[in-house]
Scaffold this motif. Structure first.
Motif: not given
Ligand code: B12
Length: 232
Positions: A110-116, A162-168
């Protein structure tokens, strides 16, 4: 073994080699990870065992030490690249199982997240299980997902965070599907380390999957349920 003694990977036993690969992944040694992957395959290991026991288990150690402030971003990036080079070797082998076509999945971080890494693993395992996978990569805004759903017409939409800030942001995508009256057209699977089942339910996903193996099993179950409903 003394520190200055060179380690010949091919001379190690399987157990020693796997432990050495965990160390090499930790140290971000890409060439050694490729060599170790090839050695284990050459010894008759299944691609799945190499993936889970040598690579994923090694990445877990990296993850724990990153969490605990022992490793930092540049080091973890090197580990991630080493992990990817091993996955690159395994990818065609995992996809080669000759499994019957199960359905189609669009997947993206998702947007804002670069974990792949996790997303790539899910994509590889799904392909290995007979799904066609369209990978949208990282940092996907809702428009990207909608365009892919429209052009690819998959059975499943998979989102990774992968981030609490991007999961929403997953909820933003699901709510948009609802607004457009498209939610019921797709099975929505979500995953990523900070998520859990409750979160998956709360945002309106069909399922949260804790790892790639669960993702494959869940996808198979939900796709066959959907096909049965359609034919009933
Ligand atoms: C590698 C890594 C990185 C690498 C990413 C490289 C890459 N190409 O992916 C780098 C160094 C770039 C990085 C950057 C950052 N990271 Co980082 N990173 C990690 C780390 C160590 C491992 C993640 C990983 O690859 N795990 C291995 C894979 C196999 O596991 P997985 O991703 O969980 O995936 C499995 C399941 O979750 C599931 N799954 C995953 N996705 C999906 C999708 C679907 C559809 C399904 C069904 C299943 C599924 O199946 C997968 C396979 O089994 C984690 C630690 C952790 N414990 O997760 C931190 C972590 C996620 N990062 C963290 C942070 C804070 C960051 C940064 C903000 C650091 C910074 N200060 O810059 C940045 C964020 C950049 C951004 N905007 O995205 C935090 C997040 C904390 C939080 N609560 O939000 C973590 C948890 C580390 C910590 N502090 O403990 N990171």
């Amino acid at each position: 073994m003394a520190d200055d003694e060179e380690i010949i990977l091919s001379e190690l036993s399987d157990d020693e080699l796997v432990l050495q690969m965990h160390d090499d992944l930790y140290d971000g040694l890409k060439d050694e990870i490729e060599e170790g992957t090839n050695i284990l395959l050459g010894r008759g290991w299944t691609p799945y065992d190499v993936l889970t026991k040598a690579l994923v288990a090694g990445m877990k150690i990296v993850g724990d030490d990153f969490r605990d402030g022992i490793l930092f971003v540049p080091e973890v990036l090197l580990s991630a690249n080493a992990m990817k080079s091993g996955m690159f070797i395994l990818k065609p082998l995992l996809a080669e199982t000759g499994a019957p076509r199960m359905g189609k999945m669009v997947i993206g971080t998702v947007k804002g997240d670069i974990h792949d890494i996790g997303k790539n693993l899910v994509a590889m395992m799904m392909e290995g299980a007979g799904f066609e996978v369209v990978d949208l990569g990282i940092n996907n805004a809702v428009e990207k997902y909608l365009a892919a759903l429209d052009s690819e017409k998959p059975d499943i939409l998979g989102m990774s965070a992968l981030l609490t800030t991007t999961m929403p942001y997953m909820k933003v995508v699901i709510d948009t599907l609802k607004e457009k009256g498209m939610r019921e057209d797709y099975i929505v699977l979500v995953g990523g380390a900070p998520l859990n089942e409750e979160f998956g339910r709360a945002i309106g996903a069909d399922a949260y999957c804790r790892d790639a193996a669960v993702a494959v099993e869940t996808a198979k179950t939900l796709v066959s349920r959907k096909h049965n409903q359609l034919s009933a």
